[in-house]
Design an enzyme around this catalytic site. Structure first.
Site, short mmCIF file in Angstrom:
data_model
loop_
_atom_site.label_atom_id
_atom_site.label_comp_id
_atom_site.label_asym_id
_atom_site.label_seq_id
_atom_site.Cartn_x
_atom_site.Cartn_y
_atom_site.Cartn_z
N ASP A 41 33.18 15.14 -23.78
CA ASP A 41 33.98 14.10 -23.14
C ASP A 41 35.36 14.64 -22.81
O ASP A 41 36.02 15.25 -23.65
CB ASP A 41 34.10 12.89 -24.08
CG ASP A 41 34.73 11.69 -23.39
OD1 ASP A 41 34.64 11.59 -22.15
OD2 ASP A 41 35.31 10.85 -24.11
N HIS A 49 38.17 8.73 -29.88
CA HIS A 49 36.90 8.10 -30.22
C HIS A 49 37.00 7.48 -31.61
O HIS A 49 37.12 8.18 -32.61
CB HIS A 49 35.77 9.14 -30.21
CG HIS A 49 35.53 9.76 -28.87
ND1 HIS A 49 34.85 10.94 -28.70
CD2 HIS A 49 35.88 9.35 -27.63
CE1 HIS A 49 34.79 11.24 -27.42
NE2 HIS A 49 35.41 10.29 -26.74
N SER A 76 38.67 13.50 -30.42
CA SER A 76 37.55 12.88 -31.13
C SER A 76 37.55 13.37 -32.57
O SER A 76 38.51 13.11 -33.30
CB SER A 76 36.22 13.18 -30.43
OG SER A 76 35.15 12.49 -31.07
#
Length: 312
Positions: free
Chosen positions: A247, A151, A124
């Site tokens: 995540d 992401h 991310s």
């Protein structure tokens, strides 16, 4: 003409934003900066109408920078909105966002050093630069495919994949429905769609899902990791790179229960140690390595694991 200043500490992200805005009518990118402090110095010089600002940046972040910036003139009237892009081809109904946590072989015996048939990478914040460094160090003849969830919003994932395809030895593509996984290729989950895998005969195919976000993310690393665990079990090797949030931790647990091994980027080289730190804190990381050692480790791990399998 709307004048835009692009501010982000990632060189890759700055280029992606500049490329995206460069194709728009009535927009001119007048400059870039790598942190909020440098952005403030450029505001008087460049007099932008709009500033795109990352939040997490060194020296001065994207929250503090606007507060310290001098007043700017009001922007000119907004131009007519450009025509919307062509509608994407109709997809099949959204597939499930990967199997539930109970689907893999819970408690499967782990066999460190075993055969690796796929690499799965999640990232991310700071991920574009980290992924660039990792994939640059992986040769085109890698005998397994790579699936990636970073992401990133729609459009940017396609541009990012195209940039990686040009700048790394691997074939890198934004995943679409029905792509067959091929050794030496990397497949990036598109913005706003989860990436899951399914089997058709002996082939493994990509499938996109519009299922609800997980961890406030779509695509989500957890969704991809669960899907990889369901199909590959102990022959998967997962890597969690720099990123904000948690995540990947839940999916890493599913992979670990299925017998897979997991690598986490270390704190010192992570822009944000949220995602890899969550995996480490949960006791799920088999290896914790600095960014500059990850590519060589993964290549060697794939090579030795497959050599051992042939020897047996």
């Amino acid at each position: 003409m709307i004048r835009v200043l692009v501010v982000d500490d990632s060189v890759v992200v700055r280029r992606l934003i500049v490329d995206a805005l460069g194709g728009a009518e009535n927009i001119e990118v007048v400059g870039t900066a790598s942190n909020g402090l440098l952005a403030q110095a450029k505001i008087d010089q460049l007099k932008p109408d709009v500033i795109t600002m990352d939040i997490e940046m060194p020296q001065m972040d994207g929250i503090a920078a606007p507060r310290g910036a001098p007043a700017r003139r009001p922007p000119p009237p907004r131009p007519a909105a450009p025509a919307p892009p062509p509608a994407a081809p109709a997809r099949r109904g959204p597939p499930p966002a990967g199997p539930p946590a109970a689907a893999p072989r819970a408690g499967a015996k782990r066999a460190p050093g075993g055969k690796v048939d796929i690499l799965a990478i999640g990232s991310s914040t700071g991920g574009p630069d980290a992924l660039t460094k990792v994939l640059t160090g992986i040769p085109a003849d890698l005998p397994v495919p790579i699936v990636i969830t970073q992401h990133m919003p729609p459009v940017f994932t396609r541009m990012f994949a195209e940039r990686l395809d040009r700048s790394t030895p691997l074939h890198v593509v934004e995943a679409t429905d029905g792509m067959e996984l091929t050794a030496g290729w990397a497949y990036i989950a598109p913005g706003d769609s989860h990436l899951v895998l399914h089997r058709r005969g002996t082939a493994t195919l990509t499938q996109l899902s519009g299922a609800p976000p997980e961890n406030s993310c779509r695509p989500a690393v957890d969704v991809m990791f669960r899907s990889v665990a369901a199909l590959y079990g102990a022959s998967a090797y997962a890597t969690v790179l720099t990123g904000m949030g948690q995540d990947g931790r839940g999916g890493a647990k599913v992979l670990r229960d299925a017998g897979a091994e997991i690598l986490a980027q270390d704190e010192a080289t992570s822009v944000v140690w949220g995602m890899p730190g969550a995996v480490v804190s949960a006791g799920l990381a088999d290896e914790i390595l600095p960014l500059d050692r990850i590519a060589a480790f993964l290549v060697n791990r794939v090579k030795t694991g497959r050599s051992a399998a042939v020897a047996r």
